[in-house]
Design a protein around this motif. Structure first.
Motif, PDB file in Angstrom:
ATOM      1  N   LEU A  12     -13.191   1.971   5.285  1.00  0.00           N
ATOM      2  CA  LEU A  12     -12.471   2.803   6.260  1.00  0.00           C
ATOM      3  C   LEU A  12     -12.188   2.081   7.569  1.00  0.00           C
ATOM      4  O   LEU A  12     -11.090   2.170   8.106  1.00  0.00           O
ATOM      5  N   GLY A  13     -13.180   1.374   8.072  1.00  0.00           N
ATOM      6  CA  GLY A  13     -13.041   0.749   9.380  1.00  0.00           C
ATOM      7  C   GLY A  13     -11.984  -0.332   9.448  1.00  0.00           C
ATOM      8  O   GLY A  13     -11.157  -0.349  10.369  1.00  0.00           O
ATOM      9  N   LEU A  14     -11.978  -1.207   8.472  1.00  0.00           N
ATOM     10  CA  LEU A  14     -11.028  -2.315   8.484  1.00  0.00           C
ATOM     11  C   LEU A  14      -9.575  -1.845   8.412  1.00  0.00           C
ATOM     12  O   LEU A  14      -8.756  -2.265   9.240  1.00  0.00           O
ATOM     13  N   PRO A  15      -9.202  -0.950   7.484  1.00  0.00           N
ATOM     14  CA  PRO A  15      -7.813  -0.464   7.473  1.00  0.00           C
ATOM     15  C   PRO A  15      -7.435   0.310   8.741  1.00  0.00           C
ATOM     16  O   PRO A  15      -6.317   0.181   9.232  1.00  0.00           O
ATOM     17  N   VAL A  16      -8.356   1.093   9.277  1.00  0.00           N
ATOM     18  CA  VAL A  16      -8.057   1.862  10.491  1.00  0.00           C
ATOM     19  C   VAL A  16      -7.801   0.925  11.662  1.00  0.00           C
ATOM     20  O   VAL A  16      -6.838   1.104  12.417  1.00  0.00           O
ATOM     21  N   VAL A  17      -8.635  -0.082  11.803  1.00  0.00           N
ATOM     22  CA  VAL A  17      -8.431  -1.045  12.882  1.00  0.00           C
ATOM     23  C   VAL A  17      -7.125  -1.796  12.684  1.00  0.00           C
ATOM     24  O   VAL A  17      -6.363  -2.007  13.632  1.00  0.00           O
ATOM     25  N   ALA A  18      -6.850  -2.189  11.447  1.00  0.00           N
ATOM     26  CA  ALA A  18      -5.624  -2.951  11.164  1.00  0.00           C
ATOM     27  C   ALA A  18      -4.369  -2.151  11.494  1.00  0.00           C
ATOM     28  O   ALA A  18      -3.378  -2.710  11.972  1.00  0.00           O
ATOM     29  N   ILE A  19      -4.398  -0.854  11.250  1.00  0.00           N
ATOM     30  CA  ILE A  19      -3.208  -0.038  11.495  1.00  0.00           C
ATOM     31  C   ILE A  19      -3.181   0.497  12.929  1.00  0.00           C
ATOM     32  O   ILE A  19      -2.190   0.342  13.638  1.00  0.00           O
ATOM     33  N   LEU A  20      -4.251   1.121  13.378  1.00  0.00           N
ATOM     34  CA  LEU A  20      -4.225   1.797  14.676  1.00  0.00           C
ATOM     35  C   LEU A  20      -4.415   0.874  15.874  1.00  0.00           C
ATOM     36  O   LEU A  20      -3.999   1.217  16.979  1.00  0.00           O
ATOM     37  N   VAL A  21      -5.034  -0.281  15.676  1.00  0.00           N
ATOM     38  CA  VAL A  21      -5.267  -1.181  16.799  1.00  0.00           C
ATOM     39  C   VAL A  21      -4.261  -2.336  16.809  1.00  0.00           C
ATOM     40  O   VAL A  21      -3.648  -2.624  17.828  1.00  0.00           O
ATOM     41  N   VAL A  22      -4.074  -2.966  15.664  1.00  0.00           N
ATOM     42  CA  VAL A  22      -3.226  -4.157  15.615  1.00  0.00           C
ATOM     43  C   VAL A  22      -1.741  -3.805  15.632  1.00  0.00           C
ATOM     44  O   VAL A  22      -0.947  -4.506  16.257  1.00  0.00           O
ATOM     45  N   TRP A  40       6.792  -4.652  10.285  1.00  0.00           N
ATOM     46  CA  TRP A  40       7.016  -4.066   8.956  1.00  0.00           C
ATOM     47  C   TRP A  40       6.210  -4.797   7.896  1.00  0.00           C
ATOM     48  O   TRP A  40       5.640  -4.178   7.013  1.00  0.00           O
ATOM     49  N   LEU A  41       6.191  -6.111   7.988  1.00  0.00           N
ATOM     50  CA  LEU A  41       5.421  -6.902   7.034  1.00  0.00           C
ATOM     51  C   LEU A  41       3.944  -6.523   7.101  1.00  0.00           C
ATOM     52  O   LEU A  41       3.286  -6.351   6.074  1.00  0.00           O
ATOM     53  N   TRP A  42       3.421  -6.385   8.319  1.00  0.00           N
ATOM     54  CA  TRP A  42       2.017  -5.996   8.524  1.00  0.00           C
ATOM     55  C   TRP A  42       1.746  -4.617   7.927  1.00  0.00           C
ATOM     56  O   TRP A  42       0.761  -4.418   7.219  1.00  0.00           O
ATOM     57  N   LEU A  43       2.620  -3.677   8.204  1.00  0.00           N
ATOM     58  CA  LEU A  43       2.440  -2.315   7.710  1.00  0.00           C
ATOM     59  C   LEU A  43       2.462  -2.267   6.189  1.00  0.00           C
ATOM     60  O   LEU A  43       1.573  -1.692   5.561  1.00  0.00           O
ATOM     61  N   PHE A  44       3.455  -2.877   5.581  1.00  0.00           N
ATOM     62  CA  PHE A  44       3.578  -2.816   4.127  1.00  0.00           C
ATOM     63  C   PHE A  44       2.542  -3.676   3.422  1.00  0.00           C
ATOM     64  O   PHE A  44       2.186  -3.403   2.280  1.00  0.00           O
ATOM     65  N   ALA A  45       2.029  -4.704   4.082  1.00  0.00           N
ATOM     66  CA  ALA A  45       0.950  -5.503   3.494  1.00  0.00           C
ATOM     67  C   ALA A  45      -0.335  -4.694   3.405  1.00  0.00           C
ATOM     68  O   ALA A  45      -1.148  -4.908   2.507  1.00  0.00           O
ATOM     69  N   TRP A  46      -0.515  -3.743   4.322  1.00  0.00           N
ATOM     70  CA  TRP A  46      -1.748  -2.974   4.324  1.00  0.00           C
ATOM     71  C   TRP A  46      -1.789  -1.854   3.295  1.00  0.00           C
ATOM     72  O   TRP A  46      -2.846  -1.272   3.065  1.00  0.00           O
ATOM     73  N   THR A  50      -5.376  -1.943   1.732  1.00  0.00           N
ATOM     74  CA  THR A  50      -6.265  -0.789   1.873  1.00  0.00           C
ATOM     75  C   THR A  50      -6.924  -0.465   0.540  1.00  0.00           C
ATOM     76  O   THR A  50      -8.122  -0.183   0.476  1.00  0.00           O
ATOM     77  N   SER A  51      -6.155  -0.530  -0.537  1.00  0.00           N
ATOM     78  CA  SER A  51      -6.739  -0.319  -1.866  1.00  0.00           C
ATOM     79  C   SER A  51      -7.783  -1.378  -2.176  1.00  0.00           C
ATOM     80  O   SER A  51      -8.834  -1.084  -2.751  1.00  0.00           O
ATOM     81  N   LEU A  52      -7.515  -2.601  -1.779  1.00  0.00           N
ATOM     82  CA  LEU A  52      -8.473  -3.679  -1.982  1.00  0.00           C
ATOM     83  C   LEU A  52      -9.751  -3.438  -1.176  1.00  0.00           C
ATOM     84  O   LEU A  52     -10.858  -3.660  -1.677  1.00  0.00           O
ATOM     85  N   CYS A  53      -9.613  -2.948   0.042  1.00  0.00           N
ATOM     86  CA  CYS A  53     -10.785  -2.628   0.870  1.00  0.00           C
ATOM     87  C   CYS A  53     -11.607  -1.503   0.245  1.00  0.00           C
ATOM     88  O   CYS A  53     -12.843  -1.554   0.234  1.00  0.00           O
ATOM     89  N   LEU A  54     -10.935  -0.491  -0.283  1.00  0.00           N
ATOM     90  CA  LEU A  54     -11.647   0.615  -0.920  1.00  0.00           C
ATOM     91  C   LEU A  54     -12.366   0.145  -2.180  1.00  0.00           C
ATOM     92  O   LEU A  54     -13.485   0.573  -2.466  1.00  0.00           O
ATOM     93  N   TRP A  55     -11.724  -0.755  -2.940  1.00  0.00           N
ATOM     94  CA  TRP A  55     -12.362  -1.298  -4.135  1.00  0.00           C
ATOM     95  C   TRP A  55     -13.609  -2.100  -3.744  1.00  0.00           C
ATOM     96  O   TRP A  55     -14.651  -1.973  -4.384  1.00  0.00           O
ATOM     97  N   ALA A  56     -13.482  -2.926  -2.716  1.00  0.00           N
ATOM     98  CA  ALA A  56     -14.626  -3.735  -2.262  1.00  0.00           C
ATOM     99  C   ALA A  56     -15.766  -2.831  -1.783  1.00  0.00           C
ATOM    100  O   ALA A  56     -16.941  -3.091  -2.076  1.00  0.00           O
TER     101      ALA A  56
END
Length: 80
Positions: A12-22, A40-46, A50-56
């Protein structure tokens, strides 16, 4: 308990920081990568990241949820 915090931070933390902070930091840049604005590249890359983070996070926390294989499927023998 320590693994739960680690998996929560990754899942949860990593995707939230990547989207809401960066993302707000990238909003004012005029940088293009392969003809696509960096924001756009950053947004669509996440989306997949995010699925990868949830899997990890699940792989870190999974041993907590494993059942004893000798006990059989959950719910078997209930009510006997």
């Amino acid at each position: 308990m320590r693994d739960s915090r680690k998996s929560l931070a990754i899942g949860l933390g990593l995707p939230v920081v990547a989207i809401l902070v960066v993302m707000p930091l990238l909003a004012d840049t005029g940088v293009y990568v392969l003809g696509i604005p960096l924001l756009w590249l950053w947004l669509f890359a996440w989306f997949p990241l995010t699925s990868l983070c949830l899997w990890a996070a699940w792989r870190i926390d999974e041993p907590r949820f494993r059942e004893d294989p000798a006990a059989g499927p959950a719910g078997e023998g209930a009510g006997r």
